[in-house]
Design a protein around this motif. Structure first.
Motif, mmCIF file in Angstrom:
data_model
loop_
_atom_site.group_PDB
_atom_site.id
_atom_site.type_symbol
_atom_site.label_atom_id
_atom_site.label_comp_id
_atom_site.label_asym_id
_atom_site.label_seq_id
_atom_site.Cartn_x
_atom_site.Cartn_y
_atom_site.Cartn_z
ATOM 1 N N LEU A 1 41.539 -34.239 16.911
ATOM 2 C CA LEU A 1 42.962 -34.088 17.226
ATOM 3 C C LEU A 1 43.206 -34.332 18.716
ATOM 4 N N PHE A 2 42.372 -33.736 19.552
ATOM 5 C CA PHE A 2 42.555 -33.875 20.994
ATOM 6 C C PHE A 2 42.350 -35.323 21.449
ATOM 7 N N LYS A 3 41.492 -36.045 20.775
ATOM 8 C CA LYS A 3 41.318 -37.462 21.101
ATOM 9 C C LYS A 3 42.612 -38.232 20.872
ATOM 10 N N GLN A 4 43.311 -37.892 19.780
ATOM 11 C CA GLN A 4 44.610 -38.518 19.517
ATOM 12 C C GLN A 4 45.619 -38.141 20.598
ATOM 13 N N PHE A 5 45.617 -36.879 20.988
ATOM 14 C CA PHE A 5 46.511 -36.437 22.065
ATOM 15 C C PHE A 5 46.202 -37.171 23.362
ATOM 16 N N ASP A 6 44.907 -37.248 23.700
ATOM 17 C CA ASP A 6 44.522 -37.865 24.970
ATOM 18 C C ASP A 6 44.887 -39.348 25.020
ATOM 19 N N LYS A 7 44.742 -40.047 23.899
ATOM 20 C CA LYS A 7 45.095 -41.470 23.855
ATOM 21 C C LYS A 7 46.560 -41.689 24.185
ATOM 22 N N ARG A 8 47.399 -40.737 23.754
ATOM 23 C CA ARG A 8 48.849 -40.894 23.948
ATOM 24 C C ARG A 8 49.372 -40.122 25.150
ATOM 25 N N GLY A 9 48.479 -39.457 25.877
ATOM 26 C CA GLY A 9 48.907 -38.697 27.047
ATOM 27 C C GLY A 9 49.722 -37.464 26.695
ATOM 28 N N ILE A 10 49.416 -36.857 25.550
ATOM 29 C CA ILE A 10 50.148 -35.664 25.093
ATOM 30 C C ILE A 10 49.521 -34.426 25.711
ATOM 31 N N ALA A 11 50.335 -33.602 26.340
ATOM 32 C CA ALA A 11 49.842 -32.404 27.025
ATOM 33 C C ALA A 11 49.522 -31.296 26.024
ATOM 34 N N TYR A 12 48.465 -30.547 26.303
ATOM 35 C CA TYR A 12 48.122 -29.355 25.521
ATOM 36 C C TYR A 12 47.239 -28.464 26.390
ATOM 37 N N HIS A 13 47.132 -27.206 26.020
ATOM 38 C CA HIS A 13 46.318 -26.244 26.742
ATOM 39 C C HIS A 13 45.228 -25.742 25.794
ATOM 40 N N LEU A 14 44.006 -25.625 26.297
ATOM 41 C CA LEU A 14 42.884 -25.200 25.460
ATOM 42 C C LEU A 14 42.177 -24.010 26.086
ATOM 43 N N ASP A 15 42.055 -22.944 25.309
ATOM 44 C CA ASP A 15 41.255 -21.789 25.685
ATOM 45 C C ASP A 15 39.973 -21.846 24.851
ATOM 46 N N LEU A 16 38.870 -22.272 25.480
ATOM 47 C CA LEU A 16 37.600 -22.453 24.776
ATOM 48 C C LEU A 16 36.731 -21.223 25.059
#
Length: 349
Positions: A303-318
């Protein structure tokens, strides 16, 4: 005059009110109001009270019903009582039982059970809580609510929605590519948001695991402003197939796939990613997951790869844990922190 009123009864497509009077009924008259969803829909004026007098009617529409009984003797009102509330699914011809005192049923395409807690002080925020998939549900247990205690300190409007469709989970969507449960859930959310004048950007979708998948899906599809998401399934069919290792769970998995299992697998695996592909505006998304939880590499990394390709912002608490069943322990404080921050900010217009 002693009047004993019992609970409403739904039988043979009729609602009836059993009541008895432990004294003389001479010169007595009775009347009653019928309520549907807290509103009076019928008024039956006074008539003579007989030994065989009954209060009975046939509901045409699904809804939550009550009756208010009036009895007067020589023009003096001696009874003014409101019954319990019963929830009737007219399409299925059955009464829907509720578990908690404040649990309600919303009727649209299909019934949806929910708990609503209004804010103590005026609030322009609505928190949606979607429930996860409990281990008991894999053995045929009933769906349950999530995070009621966790969100108790947050003073905002809170809507806890139960994922219970035909007595099992359906990821708040329906079975086999049908969206009947989803339509009812969206109608419920919209009704409450409109009632409290809450715009879509002030709706906060929350949940973990199955609830996280629903929070992500709904916030993407219906343009809700924010989402707090814990270890969601993205490839839902793959996950359920992996977990369906008992006859009971396999039966539930097959029901959610629908009649065409091949179509069902493609539908569920692509449900969220299809929304990502179509979205042009994205909510403020806060994700939480354990480093060793298989949801991270198997579901969230793609999912994050799809976000990163499109420059979509998100926050991750790992976080530093490995088992998916530990999600609740770590997601709970994360949810409380983020929900508090979001609702303490200035209300958006």
């Amino acid at each position: 005059m002693k009047i004993m009123m019992k609970d409403l009864v739904y039988k043979n497509a009729k609602i009836s009110l059993p009541f008895t009077i432990k004294s003389s009924i001479k010169d007595c008259e009775f009347a009653y109001y019928i309520y549907q969803d807290k509103q009076i829909i019928e008024k039956h004026w006074y008539e003579k009270l007989e030994k065989n007098s009954k209060v009975r009617f046939t509901p045409i529409y699904s809804g939550s019903y009550q009756i208010r009984l009036f009895i007067r003797k020589k023009d003096e009102l001696v009874c003014n009582q409101l019954t319990n509330e019963i929830h009737i699914d007219r399409a299925m011809g059955k009464e829907i039982a509720t578990t908690f005192p404040n649990e309600k049923v919303y009727f649209n395409d299909v019934p949806v059970k929910y708990l609503f807690q209004p804010a103590k002080k005026p609030s322009k925020h609505l928190i949606l809580s979607f429930s996860g998939l409990y281990s008991t549900e894999f053995q045929g247990g009933a769906p349950v609510y999530n995070h009621i205690r966790t969100l108790e300190p947050v003073d905002a409007n809170k809507l806890f929605i139960l994922d219970s469709y035909q007595e099992q989970f359906c990821y708040y969507v329906g079975f086999g590519g049908a969206y009947d449960f989803e339509r009812s859930v969206v109608a419920l959310i919209t009704t409450i948001a409109n009632q409290f004048n809450i715009p879509a950007q002030n709706i906060i979708a929350t949940g973990s695991s199955k609830g996280g998948a629903a929070a992500l899906y709904y916030s993407l599809k219906y343009n809700y402003g924010k989402a707090i998401i814990g270890a969601p399934q993205i490839y839902i069919a793959n996950y359920l197939d992996q977990r369906a290792n008992s006859e009971s769970m396999r039966e539930r998995y097959n029901r959610i796939l629908g009649r065409d299992h091949d179509f069902g697998k493609v539908f569920w695996n692509g449900l969220i990613l299809n929304q990502v592909a179509k979205c042009t505006e994205f909510p403020e998304m806060h994700f939480h997951v354990g480093k060793g939880d298989f949801h991270y590499p198997k579901h969230l990394v793609p999912l994050f790869k799809q976000f990163d390709k499109r420059g979509i912002a998100y926050h991750l608490d790992l976080a530093n844990y490995v088992e998916h069943n530990e999600t609740g322990l770590y997601f709970t404080p994360f949810l409380l922190q983020k929900a508090t921050e979001m609702t303490n900010t200035r209300n958006e217009d």
